[in-house]
Design a protein around this motif. Structure first.
Motif, PDB file in Angstrom:
ATOM      1  N   MET A   1      13.579   6.284  -8.287  1.00 47.55           N
ATOM      2  CA  MET A   1      12.198   6.451  -7.865  1.00 47.55           C
ATOM      3  C   MET A   1      12.124   7.671  -6.938  1.00 47.55           C
ATOM      4  SD  MET A   1       9.606   3.567  -6.174  1.00 47.55           S
ATOM      5  CE  MET A   1      10.501   2.208  -6.838  1.00 47.55           C
ATOM      6  N   ASP A   2      11.248   8.616  -7.257  1.00 53.55           N
ATOM      7  CA  ASP A   2      11.115   9.792  -6.385  1.00 53.55           C
ATOM      8  C   ASP A   2      10.236   9.463  -5.183  1.00 53.55           C
ATOM      9  OD1 ASP A   2       8.454  10.020  -7.188  1.00 53.55           O
ATOM     10  OD2 ASP A   2       8.709  11.937  -8.194  1.00 53.55           O
ATOM     11  N   LEU A   3      10.094  10.425  -4.282  1.00 56.80           N
ATOM     12  CA  LEU A   3       9.376  10.193  -3.029  1.00 56.80           C
ATOM     13  C   LEU A   3       7.930   9.748  -3.262  1.00 56.80           C
ATOM     14  CD1 LEU A   3       9.324  10.293   0.068  1.00 56.80           C
ATOM     15  CD2 LEU A   3       8.705  12.711  -0.109  1.00 56.80           C
ATOM     16  N   LYS A   4       7.229  10.427  -4.155  1.00 56.62           N
ATOM     17  CA  LYS A   4       5.828  10.091  -4.410  1.00 56.62           C
ATOM     18  C   LYS A   4       5.690   8.675  -4.983  1.00 56.62           C
ATOM     19  CE  LYS A   4       1.806  11.909  -6.859  1.00 56.62           C
ATOM     20  NZ  LYS A   4       1.344  13.008  -7.714  1.00 56.62           N
ATOM     21  N   GLN A   5       6.590   8.301  -5.879  1.00 52.92           N
ATOM     22  CA  GLN A   5       6.557   6.942  -6.437  1.00 52.92           C
ATOM     23  C   GLN A   5       6.842   5.899  -5.365  1.00 52.92           C
ATOM     24  OE1 GLN A   5       9.474   7.785  -9.487  1.00 52.92           O
ATOM     25  NE2 GLN A   5       7.942   7.542 -11.103  1.00 52.92           N
ATOM     26  N   GLU A   6       7.794   6.187  -4.496  1.00 54.07           N
ATOM     27  CA  GLU A   6       8.126   5.269  -3.402  1.00 54.07           C
ATOM     28  C   GLU A   6       6.936   5.111  -2.451  1.00 54.07           C
ATOM     29  OE1 GLU A   6      10.279   2.685  -0.885  1.00 54.07           O
ATOM     30  OE2 GLU A   6      10.733   3.340  -2.919  1.00 54.07           O
ATOM     31  N   ILE A   7       6.271   6.210  -2.143  1.00 57.89           N
ATOM     32  CA  ILE A   7       5.109   6.178  -1.259  1.00 57.89           C
ATOM     33  C   ILE A   7       3.999   5.340  -1.890  1.00 57.89           C
ATOM     34  CG2 ILE A   7       3.232   7.602  -0.325  1.00 57.89           C
ATOM     35  CD1 ILE A   7       5.434   9.814   0.072  1.00 57.89           C
ATOM     36  N   HIS A   8       3.732   5.577  -3.155  1.00 57.00           N
ATOM     37  CA  HIS A   8       2.700   4.807  -3.870  1.00 57.00           C
ATOM     38  C   HIS A   8       3.046   3.318  -3.864  1.00 57.00           C
ATOM     39  CE1 HIS A   8       0.727   3.160  -7.537  1.00 57.00           C
ATOM     40  NE2 HIS A   8      -0.297   3.825  -7.039  1.00 57.00           N
ATOM     41  N   PHE A   9       4.293   3.007  -4.147  1.00 60.72           N
ATOM     42  CA  PHE A   9       4.749   1.607  -4.155  1.00 60.72           C
ATOM     43  C   PHE A   9       4.553   0.968  -2.785  1.00 60.72           C
ATOM     44  CE2 PHE A   9       8.101  -1.460  -3.228  1.00 60.72           C
ATOM     45  CZ  PHE A   9       7.834  -2.429  -4.195  1.00 60.72           C
ATOM     46  N   ARG A  10       4.941   1.670  -1.731  1.00 62.59           N
ATOM     47  CA  ARG A  10       4.859   1.107  -0.381  1.00 62.59           C
ATOM     48  C   ARG A  10       3.419   0.895   0.060  1.00 62.59           C
ATOM     49  NH1 ARG A  10       9.303   2.843   2.847  1.00 62.59           N
ATOM     50  NH2 ARG A  10       8.208   1.974   4.624  1.00 62.59           N
ATOM     51  N   PHE A  11       2.531   1.848  -0.236  1.00 62.63           N
ATOM     52  CA  PHE A  11       1.119   1.656   0.121  1.00 62.63           C
ATOM     53  C   PHE A  11       0.503   0.514  -0.701  1.00 62.63           C
ATOM     54  CE2 PHE A  11       0.970   6.069   2.003  1.00 62.63           C
ATOM     55  CZ  PHE A  11       0.647   5.651   3.280  1.00 62.63           C
ATOM     56  N   THR A  12       0.857   0.423  -1.969  1.00 61.82           N
ATOM     57  CA  THR A  12       0.363  -0.674  -2.809  1.00 61.82           C
ATOM     58  C   THR A  12       0.848  -2.015  -2.261  1.00 61.82           C
ATOM     59  OG1 THR A  12       0.316   0.776  -4.751  1.00 61.82           O
ATOM     60  CG2 THR A  12       0.282  -1.587  -5.160  1.00 61.82           C
ATOM     61  N   GLN A  13       2.109  -2.069  -1.860  1.00 64.70           N
ATOM     62  CA  GLN A  13       2.660  -3.304  -1.285  1.00 64.70           C
ATOM     63  C   GLN A  13       1.966  -3.644   0.031  1.00 64.70           C
ATOM     64  OE1 GLN A  13       5.014  -5.305  -2.885  1.00 64.70           O
ATOM     65  NE2 GLN A  13       4.214  -6.696  -1.343  1.00 64.70           N
ATOM     66  N   GLN A  14       1.671  -2.634   0.842  1.00 66.71           N
ATOM     67  CA  GLN A  14       0.972  -2.839   2.108  1.00 66.71           C
ATOM     68  C   GLN A  14      -0.384  -3.501   1.874  1.00 66.71           C
ATOM     69  OE1 GLN A  14      -0.996   0.483   4.422  1.00 66.71           O
ATOM     70  NE2 GLN A  14       0.929   0.332   5.559  1.00 66.71           N
ATOM     71  N   VAL A  15      -1.122  -3.004   0.892  1.00 63.44           N
ATOM     72  CA  VAL A  15      -2.439  -3.566   0.588  1.00 63.44           C
ATOM     73  C   VAL A  15      -2.292  -4.974   0.020  1.00 63.44           C
ATOM     74  CG1 VAL A  15      -4.478  -3.327  -0.885  1.00 63.44           C
ATOM     75  CG2 VAL A  15      -3.571  -1.338   0.313  1.00 63.44           C
ATOM     76  N   GLN A  16      -1.302  -5.190  -0.855  1.00 63.88           N
ATOM     77  CA  GLN A  16      -1.090  -6.523  -1.425  1.00 63.88           C
ATOM     78  C   GLN A  16      -0.735  -7.527  -0.329  1.00 63.88           C
ATOM     79  OE1 GLN A  16      -1.699  -7.492  -4.708  1.00 63.88           O
ATOM     80  NE2 GLN A  16      -1.577  -9.472  -3.699  1.00 63.88           N
ATOM     81  N   ASP A  17       0.059  -7.116   0.637  1.00 67.24           N
ATOM     82  CA  ASP A  17       0.405  -7.998   1.761  1.00 67.24           C
ATOM     83  C   ASP A  17      -0.850  -8.392   2.541  1.00 67.24           C
ATOM     84  OD1 ASP A  17       3.062  -7.820   1.020  1.00 67.24           O
ATOM     85  OD2 ASP A  17       3.617  -6.431   2.633  1.00 67.24           O
ATOM     86  N   LYS A  18      -1.765  -7.439   2.729  1.00 68.71           N
ATOM     87  CA  LYS A  18      -3.029  -7.741   3.417  1.00 68.71           C
ATOM     88  C   LYS A  18      -3.868  -8.725   2.605  1.00 68.71           C
ATOM     89  CE  LYS A  18      -3.530  -3.342   5.851  1.00 68.71           C
ATOM     90  NZ  LYS A  18      -4.396  -2.168   6.017  1.00 68.71           N
ATOM     91  N   ILE A  19      -3.896  -8.533   1.294  1.00 67.79           N
ATOM     92  CA  ILE A  19      -4.644  -9.442   0.421  1.00 67.79           C
ATOM     93  C   ILE A  19      -4.064 -10.847   0.516  1.00 67.79           C
ATOM     94  CG2 ILE A  19      -5.075 -10.032  -2.014  1.00 67.79           C
ATOM     95  CD1 ILE A  19      -5.391  -6.979  -2.517  1.00 67.79           C
ATOM     96  N   ASP A  20      -2.747 -10.944   0.449  1.00 62.44           N
ATOM     97  CA  ASP A  20      -2.087 -12.252   0.522  1.00 62.44           C
ATOM     98  C   ASP A  20      -2.358 -12.948   1.857  1.00 62.44           C
ATOM     99  OD1 ASP A  20      -1.087 -11.724  -2.014  1.00 62.44           O
ATOM    100  OD2 ASP A  20       0.925 -11.187  -1.286  1.00 62.44           O
ATOM    101  N   ALA A  21      -2.242 -12.198   2.949  1.00 60.29           N
ATOM    102  CA  ALA A  21      -2.472 -12.782   4.282  1.00 60.29           C
ATOM    103  C   ALA A  21      -3.920 -13.233   4.435  1.00 60.29           C
ATOM    104  CB  ALA A  21      -2.114 -11.777   5.369  1.00 60.29           C
TER     105      ALA A  21
END
Length: 149
Positions: A1-21
């Motif tokens: 996974m390159d840097l841009k893909q990792e960044i996209h994944f991490r921001f997506t996970q951040q939002v999903q964590d907020k949705i779950d909480a």
């Protein structure tokens, strides 16, 4: 996974964590309201239920905002490369690394601090459609786009 893909994944996970909480919090309020309704009566009961209802409305509004952020992130293909700044671009401006998506709290990936900004933000709208080498001023400070991915 390159840097841009990792960044996209991490921001997506951040939002999903907020949705779950937020979903868990709303579920907890609903359960509390149902349990409170079974064993209470009177003014205190009505006040507690009203407070829970208001809290649930605020949480539902927040949940809608999180889903809107997720929808924007879903539109982004992190493997796409671009020469001009647009939705999903990873842009180096001076010492800043910007991910053009939706406004989210900053993250650190590979010792780099990344700021997710909206294309509608003052900085986002200033660089939208521009390429590496573009110079501009904002709040009395000079900026240069060094790279666009």
């Amino acid at each position: 996974m390159d840097l841009k893909q990792e960044i996209h994944f991490r921001f997506t996970q951040q939002v999903q964590d907020k949705i779950d909480a937020c979903t868990d919090f709303i579920r907890g309020l609903t359960d509390d309201a149902q349990n409170d309704a079974k064993g209470s009566a009177g003014d205190k009961h009505e006040t507690a239920l009203s407070m829970m209802h208001l809290e649930q409305e605020k949480s539902n509004q927040k949940l809608l905002e999180f889903y809107a952020q997720k929808a924007i992130l879903i539109k982004i293909n992190p493997t796409e490369k671009a020469n001009q700044v647009g939705l999903g671009s990873l842009v180096r401006v001076n010492q800043l690394l910007l991910f053009i998506s939706t406004a989210l709290p900053k993250i650190v990936v590979e010792h780099e601090t990344i700021f997710a900004i909206s294309p509608q933000s003052p900085l986002g709208s200033q660089i939208l459609g521009k390429s590496a080498g573009y110079c501009f001023e904002m709040d009395g400070k000079s900026y240069v786009i060094h790279s666009v991915e």
